[in-house]
Write a protein that holds these residues in place. Structure first.
Motif, PDB file in Angstrom:
ATOM      1  N   GLU A   1      -5.959   2.300  -3.913  1.00 20.12           N
ATOM      2  CA  GLU A   1      -5.537   3.480  -3.172  1.00 20.12           C
ATOM      3  C   GLU A   1      -6.409   4.407  -2.901  1.00 20.12           C
ATOM      4  O   GLU A   1      -6.201   5.349  -1.941  1.00 20.12           O
TER       5      GLU A   1
ATOM      6  N   TYR B   1       0.978   0.041  -5.222  1.00 17.95           N
ATOM      7  CA  TYR B   1      -0.271  -0.166  -6.039  1.00 17.95           C
ATOM      8  C   TYR B   1      -0.178  -0.640  -7.432  1.00 17.95           C
ATOM      9  O   TYR B   1      -0.738  -1.507  -7.987  1.00 17.95           O
TER      10      TYR B   1
ATOM     11  N   CYS C   1       0.737  -1.299  -0.155  1.00 22.66           N
ATOM     12  CA  CYS C   1       0.027  -0.140  -0.021  1.00 22.66           C
ATOM     13  C   CYS C   1       0.835   1.328  -0.044  1.00 22.66           C
ATOM     14  O   CYS C   1       0.393   2.271   0.408  1.00 22.66           O
TER      15      CYS C   1
END
Length: 416
Positions: free
Chosen positions: A305, A127, A122
């Motif tokens: 995200e 991502y 993350c």
């Protein structure tokens, strides 16, 4: 995103109990894992799938760049990963190929690779990294190797009564409610041939009766799972990657199944998540004939995200996961024409390496019959209905993350 990266989180909302919420417990696990991996490295060659993963990363400059930056960014924020280089990470992944999950009353970790990748995945570079098709294809091979180990006799190391790690210790029995399941304490390993055999254990006869089996208007829960979301008037295409993650039918069923997806436009989606202690087999929500049953390759550690780092990671990306994650799609043509087609989408999240289909196209299933099962790891699932089919859902928002799961075969929705 910049605000999310200022300070490390001490606690993260993780649904289902697959990973502990307190970061300190994960740090201790990652450090111990890294220590074990360092001691093992060099004593034996890495398994082929891990070597191939390492070679892919080394040979692809974009993947290597993204992974290096994701690791570095996580460390820069203040997270203790237990590793700082790709090579150290590969040693840990290799060690996990023979890792047998253990019970823990305080800090249960069902998804060890998810624990290792929890923060790099993350970071901004993470991502993009975990959406890469080539990387996901190789991660699948790695997870399949681990699944093979978990299906063999050497995975039973903690299928015993010895506290605190044993899955049949007094505290574990209490949490698992093991008396509901088919097992025999008088047999070695309580009769389970492997970890996966234990993970996919069966309920004893009568433990989960089917709600109103002869009433086609009563639709039942396909899994032992906690309600996560309900959405009506779903679209063929929707921006599933944005905040709130609307369901996008074309992506859920895949582009090759556009005609099928169109049949559900304007309908409803019910989504629920399975916990670490839940039953992991899938059952038919209605009686009818299987018209579709297929696997969809996808991602394993990709997050949305739009949700940010806090609070939930993969958990708060569950709507997004229905469009991008590895999954199984089963469609039942209900015997009641007013119900019509019911889509069942079983999504493998994180360390899930195998979704097994039992019921194939052409077969007739009765409400409550088994359709298949997850082999290890975090999981979520959806029931998809056509327009004007559902009169009401039994679970209603707002949903309580801490509430007991809706039992498999229990009444989940009523058709018109």
């Amino acid at each position: 995103m910049a605000d999310d990266l200022k300070n490390p989180l001490e606690e993260r909302r993780r649904l289902g109990g697959w990973l502990p919420r307190k970061e300190a417990e994960l740090v201790a696990f990652r450090k111990d894992l890294a220590k074990q991996a360092r001691e093992r490295a060099g004593q034996a060659p890495r398994v082929n799938a891990v070597e191939e993963l390492a070679a892919l990363i080394k040979g692809d400059p974009v993947i290597r760049m993204d992974l290096t930056r994701a690791i570095g960014d996580a460390i820069a924020v203040g997270y203790e990963l237990g590793y700082s280089t790709i090579d150290e990470l590969m040693d840990i992944v290799d060690y996990l190929m023979t890792y047998a999950p253990r019970f823990s009353e305080a800090s249960l970790i069902h998804c060890p690779l998810n624990a290792v990748l929890d923060w790099p995945m993350c970071m901004p570079s993470g991502y993009a990294l975990f959406r890469d098709p080539a990387l996901n294809a190789q991660v699948k091979r790695v997870l399949n190797v681990w699944c093979g180990f978990l299906s063999g006799p050497h995975s039973r190391a903690h299928l015993n009564t010895f506290a605190p790690k044993g899955w049949f210790s007094a505290e574990a029995q209490k949490q698992l409610e093991i008396s509901q399941f088919v097992c025999d304490p008088d047999k070695p390993y309580w009769g389970f041939s492997s970890w996966n055999s234990f993970f996919t254990r069966h309920f004893r006869s009568g433990a989960r009766p089917v709600a109103e089996p002869d009433n086609s208007k009563v639709i039942v829960s396909a899994c032992e799972a906690s309600p996560y979301n309900i959405q009506h008037d779903v679209k063929l295409h929707d921006p599933f990657w944005i905040k709130s993650q609307p369901y996008s039918l074309q992506e859920m069923f895949t582009t090759s199944q556009r005609e099928l997806a169109e049949k559900f436009v304007g309908g409803s989606v019910y989504q629920a998540f399975l916990s670490a202690f839940n039953y992991h087999r899938w059952h038919a929500p209605v009686s009818g004939r299987i018209v579709k049953a297929y696997h969809v390759d996808g991602s394993y550690y990709s997050e949305a995200e739009s949700e940010g780092i806090d609070p939930g990671g993969l958990n708060d990306s569950q709507g997004y996961a229905t469009a991008v994650a590895a999954r199984v799609v089963i469609v039942i043509d209900c015997e009641d024409p007013e119900v019509g087609l019911v889509g069942c989408i079983f999504v493998g999240m994180a360390d899930v390496s195998s979704c097994v289909i039992d019921a194939l196209p052409g077969q007739r299933v009765a409400k409550g019959d088994e359709l298949g099962y997850f082999q290890y790891g975090g999981s979520t699932y959806c029931l998809v209905f056509g327009p004007n089919v559902v009169q009401s859902f039994v679970p209603q928002p707002p949903f309580d993350d801490e509430a007991p799961p809706l039992k498999v075969n229990a009444h989940v929705a009523t058709a018109r």
